[in-house]
Design a protein around this motif. Sequence first.
Motif, mmCIF file in Angstrom:
data_model
loop_
_atom_site.group_PDB
_atom_site.id
_atom_site.type_symbol
_atom_site.label_atom_id
_atom_site.label_comp_id
_atom_site.label_asym_id
_atom_site.label_seq_id
_atom_site.Cartn_x
_atom_site.Cartn_y
_atom_site.Cartn_z
ATOM 1 N N UNK A 323 0.802 -1.216 0.000
ATOM 2 C CA UNK A 323 0.000 0.000 0.000
ATOM 3 C C UNK A 323 0.838 1.270 0.000
ATOM 4 N N UNK A 324 2.138 1.115 0.129
ATOM 5 C CA UNK A 324 2.992 2.295 0.242
ATOM 6 C C UNK A 324 3.203 2.915 -1.133
ATOM 7 N N UNK A 325 2.955 4.196 -1.218
ATOM 8 C CA UNK A 325 3.099 4.939 -2.467
ATOM 9 C C UNK A 325 4.487 5.581 -2.501
ATOM 10 N N UNK A 326 5.310 5.168 -3.425
ATOM 11 C CA UNK A 326 6.673 5.708 -3.512
ATOM 12 C C UNK A 326 6.685 7.214 -3.753
ATOM 13 N N UNK A 327 5.544 7.764 -4.185
ATOM 14 C CA UNK A 327 5.488 9.210 -4.384
ATOM 15 C C UNK A 327 5.596 9.960 -3.052
ATOM 16 N N UNK A 328 5.325 9.262 -1.939
ATOM 17 C CA UNK A 328 5.524 9.892 -0.635
ATOM 18 C C UNK A 328 6.982 10.301 -0.438
ATOM 19 N N UNK A 329 7.888 9.457 -0.939
ATOM 20 C CA UNK A 329 9.319 9.759 -0.841
ATOM 21 C C UNK A 329 9.676 10.895 -1.785
ATOM 22 N N UNK A 330 9.142 10.824 -2.996
ATOM 23 C CA UNK A 330 9.439 11.865 -3.983
ATOM 24 C C UNK A 330 8.949 13.229 -3.513
ATOM 25 N N UNK A 331 7.902 13.241 -2.673
ATOM 26 C CA UNK A 331 7.354 14.504 -2.185
ATOM 27 C C UNK A 331 8.235 15.148 -1.123
ATOM 28 N N UNK A 332 9.282 14.466 -0.703
ATOM 29 C CA UNK A 332 10.226 15.063 0.235
ATOM 30 C C UNK A 332 10.219 14.469 1.621
ATOM 31 N N UNK A 333 9.267 13.587 1.918
ATOM 32 C CA UNK A 333 9.233 12.960 3.231
ATOM 33 C C UNK A 333 10.241 11.828 3.311
ATOM 34 N N UNK A 334 10.745 11.571 4.499
ATOM 35 C CA UNK A 334 11.595 10.408 4.736
ATOM 36 C C UNK A 334 10.767 9.348 5.446
ATOM 37 N N UNK A 335 11.046 8.083 5.131
ATOM 38 C CA UNK A 335 10.264 6.968 5.654
ATOM 39 C C UNK A 335 11.183 5.895 6.196
ATOM 40 N N UNK A 336 10.743 5.258 7.274
ATOM 41 C CA UNK A 336 11.460 4.113 7.814
ATOM 42 C C UNK A 336 10.886 2.848 7.188
ATOM 43 N N UNK A 337 11.767 2.004 6.733
ATOM 44 C CA UNK A 337 11.376 0.686 6.227
ATOM 45 C C UNK A 337 11.796 -0.341 7.272
ATOM 46 N N UNK A 338 10.813 -1.009 7.887
ATOM 47 C CA UNK A 338 11.067 -1.923 9.000
ATOM 48 C C UNK A 338 10.719 -3.354 8.605
ATOM 49 N N UNK A 339 11.647 -4.297 8.810
ATOM 50 C CA UNK A 339 11.249 -5.699 8.690
ATOM 51 C C UNK A 339 10.159 -5.998 9.715
ATOM 52 N N UNK A 340 9.159 -6.770 9.306
ATOM 53 C CA UNK A 340 8.011 -6.992 10.177
ATOM 54 C C UNK A 340 8.410 -7.689 11.473
ATOM 55 N N UNK A 341 9.432 -8.555 11.430
ATOM 56 C CA UNK A 341 9.859 -9.225 12.656
ATOM 57 C C UNK A 341 11.244 -8.761 13.091
ATOM 58 N N UNK A 342 11.596 -7.524 12.792
ATOM 59 C CA UNK A 342 12.894 -7.008 13.206
ATOM 60 C C UNK A 342 12.964 -6.812 14.712
ATOM 61 N N UNK A 343 14.177 -6.907 15.262
ATOM 62 C CA UNK A 343 14.428 -6.623 16.679
ATOM 63 C C UNK A 343 15.747 -5.871 16.801
ATOM 64 N N UNK A 344 15.826 -5.035 17.839
ATOM 65 C CA UNK A 344 17.047 -4.281 18.163
ATOM 66 C C UNK A 344 17.526 -3.417 16.992
ATOM 67 N N UNK A 345 16.595 -2.947 16.171
ATOM 68 C CA UNK A 345 16.959 -2.069 15.065
ATOM 69 C C UNK A 345 17.518 -2.779 13.853
ATOM 70 N N UNK A 346 17.597 -4.107 13.888
ATOM 71 C CA UNK A 346 18.200 -4.854 12.780
ATOM 72 C C UNK A 346 17.351 -4.721 11.516
ATOM 73 N N UNK A 347 18.024 -4.427 10.398
ATOM 74 C CA UNK A 347 17.360 -4.399 9.101
ATOM 75 C C UNK A 347 16.590 -3.137 8.793
#
Length: 435
Positions: A323-347
């Motif tokens: 559902x993520x629209x890459x145009x959100x990035x093009x509009x100037x916002x920064x986004x965090x991409x998180x692995x769904x089962x990440x821990x301790x900041x990994x990935x």
Amino acid sequence: MSADWRDLLNREIFPFVEYEGYDDKYPTKNIELIHPELAEELRYVSGVLFGAFQRAVAVCQKCGDNFLEDLEIPPQLIPYLQKDNPLHLASWLSRFDYVVDKQGNFHMVEINADTPCAVIEAYYGNMVACTHLGVEDPNYGEYDKLCSWLNEIFLASEPGVSISTGRFHRRHPFLFSCFHDYQEDYATTKFLMNAMKKNALATEVDDAITFVSFYDLAVWRDGSILLPDGRTANAIYRLHPLEILIEERTPEGETLGKDFMDGYLHDKFMMFNPPEAIIMQSKAFQALVWALNNQPAGTAQVFTAEESAVISRYMLPSYFARDFDQRNIAAGSSWIKKPIWGREGAGIEVLDRDGVRFGKDVDTEDIVRRDSRDSMYQLFVDQQPYEADTDSGRLTGYKTLSCFMLGKNPSALYARFSPDQIAGTEAYWLPLGLT
């Protein structure tokens, strides 16, 4: 009076003040003073969000496997997530985490609903720091509430009472368990066990509340948890992530995790936290909450008006990958991409219009986590810098604020300091006081 308040921390209770492999002590030397209004706001927001999350969990439970598969819930866990538990709450002990933006506003970024740690820091260590430094403790009285809540959990496990003595019988104890060779988990598990024993109603239980290492447990042929002394547990607190536990096997290849969960399903024991806590634990759960709160007009609303307002103000825009629209990035916002089962900041990666802005370089060898098929996207918060005093000197970094939940009730506050905007295993514990 000790020159360093950290010397007063009882290493029997808090053995990881010094941690092998780290030059600095885990607590900062300084204490962060916050306004009572901020403490009240953190607790208010956490209480409302927990109510909203409860509703979202109910949606997942009622709407079939598709919702759960979207959250990357392990398929083999799904059959165990429809069962109601004695307290009718998806998580009995959880912790909300918040980051602070450059304007001083805080935003919820995570809920630790399955196996939250930092209990010792919030319910014991913070008191030691505040007492020594002569400041008011925002967590004053919360340890007593923790003990009372754990006693409610104990009584909900329906411990048998001897007719002849009136005491709780010891044939089916309330079991606390973790891998005892992991210092932080072992200390946290013992701390909670001792807190359960503190309440007056539990003064006569003795070994009706007991600890056994995961290494020494077995699942009996009828699904019961078998202790080394031959008893079977009527309840278990397990400090081991459920998404990992379900795939555990014995050295002989037997399906230990599945056998364990089958025992729970067939009422051989009660589990703390209950399995449905895993629904909230999935990073993608926030994407689900955000989607449910932003349904088209005319659609039946899941949340109350109060819950919807708190979600809009304190949660961050969060999306499933599809559902993520890459145009959100093009509009100037920064986004965090998180692995769904990440821990301790990994990935975790932070993305902007120039590609990957920065990622979290984490040594994952010692981090127990499940591999993720996909990621979720969440609006990145450029955090307010913070300076903390450590054994390495004064460091500039960022703080994360947290609020524990005892069931649906907000409780102790906690904070950590990290040199990086994405906190990982290198983070320090930052005690909190009131101004």
